[in-house]
Design a protein around this motif. Structure first.
Motif: not given
Length: 159
Positions: A13-23, A136-147
């Motif tokens: 889960c923590l890696t998933g959150v980081a993966g929103c920013f690490l391509p 930016i929107l796509g990254t935000g959606l991924k981040l929201a889902a991962c969190i």
């Protein structure tokens, strides 16, 4: 075994959150793996419907992250060349990490629109900026889902 699976689930889960920013790390699928790991412990069992819903969310936000730049480029009035340029820029950006993923859709849309209409630079930059905002929107959606998945996993493990 439950302790090991729980630790791995939390790390996913923590890696998933980081993966929103690490391509290089596919954030939502890794976070979803964390949900599956905690499901296989004795701490929590998610219903099949719940796991299916999270799988759909995972697929949708991952797909949206790749499709949004081209879609928003077209929505803002970009030409077919700009839309294709944003899509090509997104794919090319995968090979030019990390900045390629940020600048690829922008550059692709800009180049495509300028090839289509060299006289309207303001429109070309507007369309390209829209492509960047889509990133930016796509990254935000991924981040929201991962969190959200991380919160679900932590709540099931500790509450």
């Amino acid at each position: 075994m439950d302790t090991l699976l729980s630790i791995l689930a939390l790390l996913c889960c923590l890696t998933g959150v980081a993966g929103c920013f690490l391509p290089v790390v596919p954030g939502p699928p890794v976070a979803y793996l964390g949900m599956l790991l905690v499901h296989w412990t004795g701490y929590a069992h998610f219903s099949g419907e719940s796991l299916a819903l999270w799988a759909v969310v995972t697929g949708a936000v991952t797909l949206a992250d790749y499709l949004l730049p081209a879609w928003i480029t077209g929505w803002l009035g970009g030409s077919r060349q700009a839309t294709r340029g944003a899509a090509i820029g997104t794919l090319a950006g995968l090979f030019l990490l990390p900045w390629g993923l940020v600048l690829g859709p922008f550059a692709g849309a800009l180049i495509g629109e300028m090839l289509h209409d060299r006289s309207d630079n303001a429109k070309a930059f507007r369309v390209a900026f829209g492509s960047f905002l889509a990133f930016i929107l796509g990254t935000g959606l991924k981040l929201a889902a991962c969190i959200a998945m991380t919160v679900v996993v932590v709540r099931t493990m500790f509450l």
